[in-house]
Design a protein around this motif. Structure first.
Motif, mmCIF file in Angstrom:
data_model
loop_
_atom_site.group_PDB
_atom_site.id
_atom_site.type_symbol
_atom_site.label_atom_id
_atom_site.label_comp_id
_atom_site.label_asym_id
_atom_site.label_seq_id
_atom_site.Cartn_x
_atom_site.Cartn_y
_atom_site.Cartn_z
ATOM 1 N N TYR A 5 0.830 -1.208 0.000
ATOM 2 C CA TYR A 5 0.000 0.000 0.000
ATOM 3 C C TYR A 5 0.860 1.252 0.000
ATOM 4 O O TYR A 5 0.587 2.200 -0.734
ATOM 5 N N ARG A 6 1.914 1.245 0.822
ATOM 6 C CA ARG A 6 2.821 2.406 0.835
ATOM 7 C C ARG A 6 3.475 2.599 -0.520
ATOM 8 O O ARG A 6 3.605 3.713 -1.010
ATOM 9 N N ALA A 39 2.279 1.676 -3.448
ATOM 10 C CA ALA A 39 1.260 2.155 -4.386
ATOM 11 C C ALA A 39 0.991 3.643 -4.197
ATOM 12 O O ALA A 39 0.830 4.376 -5.181
ATOM 13 N N LEU A 40 0.953 4.101 -2.940
ATOM 14 C CA LEU A 40 0.746 5.531 -2.699
ATOM 15 C C LEU A 40 1.908 6.356 -3.234
ATOM 16 O O LEU A 40 1.709 7.421 -3.818
ATOM 17 N N LYS A 41 3.136 5.859 -3.040
ATOM 18 C CA LYS A 41 4.311 6.577 -3.559
ATOM 19 C C LYS A 41 4.300 6.618 -5.083
ATOM 20 O O LYS A 41 4.632 7.642 -5.680
ATOM 21 N N GLU A 42 3.927 5.507 -5.717
ATOM 22 C CA GLU A 42 3.847 5.481 -7.178
ATOM 23 C C GLU A 42 2.773 6.427 -7.692
ATOM 24 O O GLU A 42 2.970 7.112 -8.695
ATOM 25 N N LEU A 43 1.643 6.478 -7.007
ATOM 26 C CA LEU A 43 0.575 7.393 -7.392
ATOM 27 C C LEU A 43 1.048 8.835 -7.298
ATOM 28 O O LEU A 43 0.821 9.638 -8.206
ATOM 29 N N GLU A 44 1.729 9.157 -6.207
ATOM 30 C CA GLU A 44 2.244 10.519 -6.045
ATOM 31 C C GLU A 44 3.277 10.832 -7.116
ATOM 32 O O GLU A 44 3.276 11.926 -7.679
ATOM 33 N N GLN A 45 4.166 9.878 -7.410
ATOM 34 C CA GLN A 45 5.185 10.091 -8.442
ATOM 35 C C GLN A 45 4.545 10.283 -9.811
ATOM 36 O O GLN A 45 4.945 11.165 -10.570
ATOM 37 N N ASN A 46 3.539 9.485 -10.141
ATOM 38 C CA ASN A 46 2.849 9.624 -11.429
ATOM 39 C C ASN A 46 2.158 10.974 -11.541
ATOM 40 O O ASN A 46 2.155 11.585 -12.610
#
Length: 86
Positions: free
Chosen positions: A70-71, A73-80
């Motif tokens: 989950y962490r 995925a959140l980091k990837e979402l923020e990066q995207n």
């Protein structure tokens, strides 16, 4: 409207935070239930005590993995979202 991290609009921020807190709470609860099963305190003379302890260990490992995933995925979402802004 004010733009917050992860591309979230300010009015959606509270809803997003509720979802994030709920997700972490469920994952931590999974780990705690796993430790409870792993300890064996509930199943002193249960015929499947060992199997229940194995299930507890699996719940702990799965809960830790879910927090990690989950962490990530959140980091990837923020990066995207940062990449799409540029």
């Amino acid at each position: 409207m004010e733009q917050l991290p992860c591309g979230v609009i300010a009015r959606d921020f509270h809803r997003l935070m509720k979802v994030v807190v709920f997700n972490y709470a469920v994952r931590i609860l999974t780990i705690l239930i796993g430790f409870f099963f792993l300890s064996g305190r509930l199943f002193y003379d249960h015929p499947y005590k060992f199997e229940l302890q194995v299930i507890g260990g699996l719940l702990v490992v799965w809960g830790i993995y879910r927090i990690y995933a989950y962490r990530k995925a959140l980091k990837e979402l923020e990066q995207n979202n940062k990449e799409t802004k540029v």
